[in-house]
Design an enzyme around this catalytic site. Structure first.
Site, PDB file in Angstrom:
ATOM      1  N   GLY A  45       0.845  -1.192   0.000  1.00 54.84           N
ATOM      2  CA  GLY A  45       0.000   0.000   0.000  1.00 54.84           C
ATOM      3  C   GLY A  45       0.877   1.238   0.000  1.00 54.84           C
ATOM      4  N   GLN A  50       2.928  10.017   1.262  1.00 48.92           N
ATOM      5  CA  GLN A  50       4.231   9.338   1.328  1.00 48.92           C
ATOM      6  C   GLN A  50       5.139   9.701   0.158  1.00 48.92           C
ATOM      7  OE1 GLN A  50       2.367   5.251   2.120  1.00 48.92           O
ATOM      8  NE2 GLN A  50       4.299   5.130   3.208  1.00 48.92           N
ATOM      9  N   CYS A  92       5.973  -0.057   7.523  1.00 47.84           N
ATOM     10  CA  CYS A  92       5.533   1.032   6.662  1.00 47.84           C
ATOM     11  C   CYS A  92       6.725   1.466   5.811  1.00 47.84           C
ATOM     12  CB  CYS A  92       5.055   2.199   7.525  1.00 47.84           C
ATOM     13  SG  CYS A  92       4.565   3.644   6.581  1.00 47.84           S
ATOM     14  N   LEU A  93       6.478   1.740   4.543  1.00 44.88           N
ATOM     15  CA  LEU A  93       7.570   2.158   3.646  1.00 44.88           C
ATOM     16  C   LEU A  93       8.205   3.473   4.111  1.00 44.88           C
ATOM     17  CD1 LEU A  93       5.974   1.267   0.183  1.00 44.88           C
ATOM     18  CD2 LEU A  93       7.735   0.000   1.433  1.00 44.88           C
ATOM     19  N   HIS A 134      -4.461   1.246   7.698  1.00 49.94           N
ATOM     20  CA  HIS A 134      -3.110   1.843   7.718  1.00 49.94           C
ATOM     21  C   HIS A 134      -3.039   3.008   6.709  1.00 49.94           C
ATOM     22  CE1 HIS A 134       1.467   1.255   7.840  1.00 49.94           C
ATOM     23  NE2 HIS A 134       1.295   2.034   6.782  1.00 49.94           N
ATOM     24  N   GLU A 135      -3.566   2.790   5.499  1.00 50.59           N
ATOM     25  CA  GLU A 135      -3.511   3.854   4.477  1.00 50.59           C
ATOM     26  C   GLU A 135      -4.410   5.033   4.853  1.00 50.59           C
ATOM     27  OE1 GLU A 135      -1.084   3.611   2.498  1.00 50.59           O
ATOM     28  OE2 GLU A 135      -0.760   1.503   3.012  1.00 50.59           O
ATOM     29  N   HIS A 138      -2.568   7.259   7.045  1.00 57.08           N
ATOM     30  CA  HIS A 138      -1.651   8.143   6.312  1.00 57.08           C
ATOM     31  C   HIS A 138      -2.374   9.409   5.847  1.00 57.08           C
ATOM     32  CE1 HIS A 138       2.164   6.119   6.069  1.00 57.08           C
ATOM     33  NE2 HIS A 138       1.649   5.002   5.592  1.00 57.08           N
TER      34      HIS A 138
HETATM   35 NI    NI Z   1       2.559   3.145   5.622  1.00 58.07          NI
END
Ligand code: NI
Length: 169
Positions: A45, A50, A92-93, A134-135, A138
């Site tokens: 995701g 991000q 998380c990225l 989670h998204e 963000h």
């Molecule tokens: Ni994330």
């Protein structure tokens, strides 16, 4: 085009994102780039903040490209149902190298626009529910680290600060 992924501490990662007013060519390009960036990372995701774009857009694919039907893009998504709790480890990225156990709903219903502008409502359970939640975080400027408390949170934040000071973040 693969876009650089921002990391914990960068702006606008920690701020709420704004709704998309119109699905312009720039938004379509953004979504294409986000998909490419997510697969390259690789991740399941990726939210627009991000990649430095403070808009309410995210892409997800819990099959990591193995199943074309799993690729989703959401514009202006809203959580209309959120039930149950699951506790699993996630990462998380934007917080590379760190994982933590986070409580998420077991089932969510998400409503928003697909990339072609049509309305879509998707019911998700398990990993997809976790991913959607989670998204959505963000888009509200929240990272998984913000769900942690006490020592666990302090430890991650301290390590990130140290990496930052050493120019490794
Ligand atoms: Ni994330």
């Amino acid at each position: 085009m693969i876009r650089p992924i921002l990391r914990y501490g960068d702006s606008p990662l920690h701020d709420p994102a704004a709704p998309v007013a119109d699905i312009t060519a720039e938004i379509e390009q953004l979504i294409d780039d986000m998909i490419e960036t997510m697969y390259a990372a690789p991740g399941i995701g990726l939210a627009a903040p991000q990649v430095g774009v403070p808009l309410r857009v995210f892409v997800a694919d819990i099959s990591s490209g193995r199943n074309a039907a799993d690729l989703l893009a959401f514009i202006n998504p809203e959580l209309i149902e959120r039930t149950g709790t699951q506790r699993e480890e996630e990462g998380c990225l934007s917080v590379p190298g760190f994982n933590a156990t986070v409580t998420r709903p077991t089932r969510v219903v998400l409503k928003g626009l697909a990339r072609d502008g049509s309305e879509q409502t998707i019911e998700a359970t398990g990993l997809l529910a976790r991913c959607f939640d989670h998204e959505m975080d963000h888009l509200d400027g929240r990272l998984f680290v913000d769900h942690l408390r006490g020592l666990q949170r302090d430890l991650i934040v301290r390590r990130i600060k140290k990496l930052s000071r050493d120019g490794k973040w």
